[in-house]
Design an enzyme around this catalytic site. Structure first.
Site, PDB file in Angstrom:
ATOM      1  N   CYS A  79       0.825  -1.204   0.000  1.00  0.00           N
ATOM      2  CA  CYS A  79       0.000   0.000   0.000  1.00  0.00           C
ATOM      3  C   CYS A  79       0.868   1.266   0.000  1.00  0.00           C
ATOM      4  CB  CYS A  79      -0.865   0.030   1.240  1.00  0.00           C
ATOM      5  SG  CYS A  79      -1.806  -1.466   1.473  1.00  0.00           S
TER       6      CYS A  79
ATOM      7  N   ARG B 234       4.767   0.543  -6.200  1.00  0.00           N
ATOM      8  CA  ARG B 234       4.817  -0.311  -5.011  1.00  0.00           C
ATOM      9  C   ARG B 234       3.910  -1.534  -5.163  1.00  0.00           C
ATOM     10  NH1 ARG B 234       6.402   2.697  -0.151  1.00  0.00           N
ATOM     11  NH2 ARG B 234       5.027   1.378   1.090  1.00  0.00           N
TER      12      ARG B 234
ATOM     13  N   TRP C 239      -2.944  -2.616  -1.492  1.00  0.00           N
ATOM     14  CA  TRP C 239      -2.511  -3.955  -1.901  1.00  0.00           C
ATOM     15  C   TRP C 239      -3.185  -4.884  -0.907  1.00  0.00           C
ATOM     16  CZ3 TRP C 239       0.564  -8.046   0.008  1.00  0.00           C
ATOM     17  CH2 TRP C 239       1.121  -8.891  -0.963  1.00  0.00           C
TER      18      TRP C 239
ATOM     19  N   ASN D 234      -1.483   1.924   6.075  1.00  0.00           N
ATOM     20  CA  ASN D 234      -0.557   0.878   5.618  1.00  0.00           C
ATOM     21  C   ASN D 234      -0.214   0.029   6.835  1.00  0.00           C
ATOM     22  OD1 ASN D 234      -0.500   2.122   3.181  1.00  0.00           O
ATOM     23  ND2 ASN D 234       1.699   2.574   3.192  1.00  0.00           N
ATOM     24  N   GLY D 235      -0.074  -1.272   6.630  1.00  0.00           N
ATOM     25  CA  GLY D 235       0.292  -2.156   7.739  1.00  0.00           C
ATOM     26  C   GLY D 235      -0.834  -3.122   8.045  1.00  0.00           C
TER      27      GLY D 235
ATOM     28  N   GLU E 177      19.633 -15.508  -8.798  1.00  0.00           N
ATOM     29  CA  GLU E 177      19.088 -14.192  -9.154  1.00  0.00           C
ATOM     30  C   GLU E 177      18.578 -14.186 -10.598  1.00  0.00           C
ATOM     31  OE1 GLU E 177      18.083 -11.783  -7.642  1.00  0.00           O
ATOM     32  OE2 GLU E 177      18.126 -10.040  -8.956  1.00  0.00           O
TER      33      GLU E 177
ATOM     34  N   LYS F 290      14.836 -13.256 -11.704  1.00  0.00           N
ATOM     35  CA  LYS F 290      14.560 -12.161 -12.649  1.00  0.00           C
ATOM     36  C   LYS F 290      13.653 -12.654 -13.762  1.00  0.00           C
ATOM     37  CE  LYS F 290      15.232  -9.143 -11.027  1.00  0.00           C
ATOM     38  NZ  LYS F 290      15.764  -9.087  -9.698  1.00  0.00           N
TER      39      LYS F 290
ATOM     40  N   GLU G 174       9.928 -13.743 -12.222  1.00  0.00           N
ATOM     41  CA  GLU G 174       9.051 -12.745 -11.601  1.00  0.00           C
ATOM     42  C   GLU G 174       8.449 -11.780 -12.624  1.00  0.00           C
ATOM     43  OE1 GLU G 174      10.849 -10.053  -8.750  1.00  0.00           O
ATOM     44  OE2 GLU G 174      12.699  -9.971  -9.887  1.00  0.00           O
TER      45      GLU G 174
ATOM     46  N   HIS H 294      20.935 -35.141  -8.714  1.00  0.00           N
ATOM     47  CA  HIS H 294      20.341 -35.729  -7.510  1.00  0.00           C
ATOM     48  C   HIS H 294      18.820 -35.596  -7.538  1.00  0.00           C
ATOM     49  CE1 HIS H 294      24.230 -36.568  -5.780  1.00  0.00           C
ATOM     50  NE2 HIS H 294      24.612 -35.390  -6.262  1.00  0.00           N
TER      51      HIS H 294
ATOM     52  N   LYS I  33       6.624  -3.617  -4.446  1.00  0.00           N
ATOM     53  CA  LYS I  33       8.030  -3.206  -4.387  1.00  0.00           C
ATOM     54  C   LYS I  33       8.592  -3.313  -2.972  1.00  0.00           C
ATOM     55  CE  LYS I  33      11.898  -1.476  -5.879  1.00  0.00           C
ATOM     56  NZ  LYS I  33      12.784  -2.443  -6.552  1.00  0.00           N
TER      57      LYS I  33
HETATM   58  C1  F6R Z   1      13.115  -9.042  -6.700  1.00  0.00           C
HETATM   59  C2  F6R Z   1      13.088  -8.071  -5.608  1.00  0.00           C
HETATM   60  C3  F6R Z   1      12.762  -8.565  -4.254  1.00  0.00           C
HETATM   61  C4  F6R Z   1      13.489  -7.737  -3.167  1.00  0.00           C
HETATM   62  C5  F6R Z   1      13.002  -8.180  -1.772  1.00  0.00           C
HETATM   63  C6  F6R Z   1      13.719  -7.442  -0.673  1.00  0.00           C
HETATM   64  O1  F6R Z   1      13.489  -8.458  -7.922  1.00  0.00           O
HETATM   65  O2  F6R Z   1      13.278  -6.903  -5.796  1.00  0.00           O
HETATM   66  O3  F6R Z   1      13.029  -9.930  -4.118  1.00  0.00           O
HETATM   67  O4  F6R Z   1      14.864  -7.935  -3.299  1.00  0.00           O
HETATM   68  O5  F6R Z   1      11.623  -7.956  -1.671  1.00  0.00           O
HETATM   69  O6  F6R Z   1      13.450  -6.070  -0.710  1.00  0.00           O
HETATM   70  P1  F6R Z   1      14.375  -5.042   0.045  1.00  0.00           P
HETATM   71  O7  F6R Z   1      15.712  -5.099  -0.612  1.00  0.00           O
HETATM   72  O8  F6R Z   1      13.691  -3.711  -0.131  1.00  0.00           O
HETATM   73  O9  F6R Z   1      14.442  -5.476   1.478  1.00  0.00           O
END
Ligand code: F6R
Length: 610
Positions: A2, A27, A76, A102-103, A483, A487, A490, A506, A605
């Site tokens: 949110c 976000r 959200w 938010n929360g 990673e 990428k 997601e 395995h 985000k």
């Molecule tokens: C993936 C991504 C997330 C963040 C994770 C941690 O592309 O961005 O996996 O890395 O949500 O977020 P932060 O770094 O803000 O704690």
């Protein structure tokens, strides 16, 4: 997650609220709404779906909201499905209060039952509506007292923006464990869940600490502690440029941020490396004695930041010989880890607000660990609560899928590892100089890889119609495979998994069949022959292989279906180079599949709930 925006000033609030909500879209959200005080009442408009739907509703309601005080929200969903009714702002029983939140209010069921028994009717399934009704119940004509009494009754996390009909020229905010800032500008005064919402108007903010309350009017902001005692707070200047939060001609924020990486990495490493080849680690006060006394290091983070930690483990262990464990924050906090006064906990977070990471930090501190954080957002909760902070200077990252924050975190981990190793006498100064000089060359080498974008886009077309893909690698190559796989999945929604290349046989190798796509990361020199053997194993079962390796191995790739070559560098730093084509691969695959790249479905985000 949110987003919150609030405005008070001389102008019509609606424009500021909608533009703030646009900036908060990144976000992740599924509905939005605003509330404005006007002609002695609070007007609310809200809508499920994208902001455009809200804007259309506002336009359709001619004459809506010319008031100069208002709050807005992107939601959200947590409690209750995305719907108009569940969108914020929520009104109290008689429309006296409007609230954005938010929360998560953890005791909301208990409070709701009590309010229902007292005659309050609920129009939504949200936890937030409880706050609106409680405010009205606790109100005796004094707004701040009602806010304090209500906040005292809430358990869980909250950042609240509150309008009260009786106070048509002001509004209030309060927070606990959920980020909220106050921004001041010539145009008026704001609240926001993060600075990008108000960066067009101001770089000057006040950060609210847990329990603090702010009362905003057009003439200024008054701050109070949780006992309603007035507080003096100092301004934090955030050195971010609004252009960093805009697309500037790029099709998506993600590609813009990928392209910004050379600059972001330079900005992060240059101030830390002196001309004489020594390290200047601002923000870290760990002494040689403390370092030598460390019994172990934990690196704790979520998602991509956790993947940085996996690289960090290899590098720190190699250079310092201190045992390092890497943990996902949501696991670490619930597994009673062995932590004491001689444990260093390194927290990695772009936002500095990730709920599980913050909770892990607090747990580590409660167990007397030394906590050092690597954070991108100045003044964020994780930065504020850590013993030592190393800021990455990536600037605002808007795309949900992290790229430039990841790359800067990686470089920060190298510098930290080299610094610790030298302080502890585990590496000679010449070795430090050699590693730092390789590190200084990384931004230029990233530029070289970015020039190959068109080739990588061609390679990406091979993935466009895939349902599955596998990433394999060993050591740092494995950390980057994690990673690379994230990428891809997601943002393109192609199912993918990453494995240690030696681990495939395995179990997972049974999934390989003719045509399966395997991306093999093979940049770590000493393990190149081993990974090549694993490539042969999957090829023998019909897999198509895309191999990512360095220039020095480019002659050894016959029989490999597709290749991506990155420049050579020191093996410890290679992750910074091999991740770049993997980010571009994920981006171009998602683009050719027509995905919503900057805002992938179901993702947010900044994950500020557990
Ligand atoms: C993936 C991504 C997330 C963040 C994770 C941690 O592309 O961005 O996996 O890395 O949500 O977020 P932060 O770094 O803000 O704690």
């Amino acid at each position: 997650m949110c987003g919150i925006i609030g405005y008070v000033g001389d102008d019509n609030a609606t424009g500021y609220l909608v533009s703030g909500l646009e900036k908060l879209e990144y976000r992740g959200y599924d509905s939005a709404g605003i509330a404005v005080i006007e002609n002695g009442k609070i007007d609310v408009i809200k809508s499920k779906g994208r902001l455009k739907a809200l804007e259309e509703k506002i336009q359709a309601q001619s004459g809506f909201a010319s008031g100069t005080v208002g709050i807005g929200h992107t939601r959200w969903a947590t409690h209750g499905e995305p719907s108009d009714a569940n969108s914020h702002p929520h009104l109290s029983k008689s429309g006296l209060f409007a609230v954005v939140h938010n929360g998560i209010i953890e005791n909301f069921s208990f409070l709701k039952e009590k309010l229902i028994s007292q005659g309050y009717e609920f129009k939504s399934e949200t936890d937030t509506e409880v706050v609106a009704h409680l405010l009205e119940k606790n109100y005796d004509g004094d707004l701040l007292k009602a806010v304090k009494k209500t906040a005292d009754a809430l358990e869980g996390s909250y950042a609240l923006g509150i309008l009260c009909r009786d106070y048509p020229d002001e509004f209030v905010c309060v927070r606990r464990s959920s980020p909220l800032i106050v921004g001041i500008s010539e145009k008026g005064n704001f609240i926001a869940s993060d600075i990008t919402a108000i960066l067009s108007y101001t770089n000057n903010i006040y950060k609210l600490n847990d329990g603090e309350i702010a009362l905003l009017s057009k003439s200024g902001v008054k701050f109070y502690d949780k006992y309603l005692q007035p507080l003096e707070k100092s301004i934090t200047h955030i050195d971010w440029d609004i252009s960093a939060a805009e697309k500037c001609g790029y099709e998506h924020f993600m590609i813009k941020e990928i392209m910004e990486q050379p600059e972001a990495v330079r900005a992060t490493i240059s101030p830390r490396i002196r001309d004489d080849g020594t390290i200047a680690l601002d923000g870290v006060s760990l002494t040689k004695k403390e370092l030598l006394a460390l019994n172990r290091i934990y690196i704790v983070a979520c998602g991509s930041a956790y993947h940085v930690g996996v690289v960090g483990k290899y590098v720190i262990e190699k250079l310092t010989r201190i045992p390092v464990e890497v943990d996902i924050a949501s696991e670490f906090r619930y597994r009673d880890p062995i932590v004491d006064g001689n444990t260093l906990v390194i927290i990695i977070s772009q936002s500095g607000e990730t709920a599980d990471t913050l909770a892990a930090l607090r747990m580590a501190k409660a167990k007397n660990a030394r906590v050092l954080s690597v954070v991108n957002v100045v003044g964020s909760s994780i930065a504020s609560e850590s013993d030592d902070v190393l800021y990455t200077w990536a600037g605002p990252e808007i795309a949900v899928a992290t790229t430039k924050a990841y790359s800067t975190q990686l470089c920060m981990m190298y510098i930290l590892a080299i610094h610790m190793a030298e302080e502890m006498g585990r590496i000679a100064h010449d070795e430090t100089r050699r590693l730092l000089s390789s590190l200084m060359a990384i931004p230029e080498k990233i530029e070289d890889i970015l020039r190959l974008s068109a080739d990588i886009e061609e390679t990406a077309k091979l993935f466009k119609d895939l349902e599955h893909a596998y990433f394999i690698g060993r050591n740092i190559d494995y950390a980057i495979a994690l990673e690379a796989s994230l990428k891809l999945k997601e943002i393109s929604y192609i199912h993918s998994e990453a494995y240690g290349a030696g681990e495939l046989k395995h179990g997972t190798i049974s999934l390989i069949e003719p045509g399966t796509m395997v991306v093999a990361l093979a940049c770590v020199d000493e393990l190149f022959p081993k990974t090549m053997s694993n490539i042969k194993e999957v090829k023998a079962r019909g897999a198509r292989v895309l191999c990512v390796t360095t220039a020095k191995h480019s002659e050894e790739l016959k029989d490999i279906d597709y290749t991506l070559i990155v420049p050579d560098t020191d093996n410890l730093l290679i992750g910074s180079l091999e991740v770049i084509p993997m980010q571009l691969l994920g981006y171009y695959v998602a683009k050719h599949r027509g995905c919503d790249i900057d805002k992938p479905r179901n993702l947010a985000k900044s994950v500020t709930v557990e």
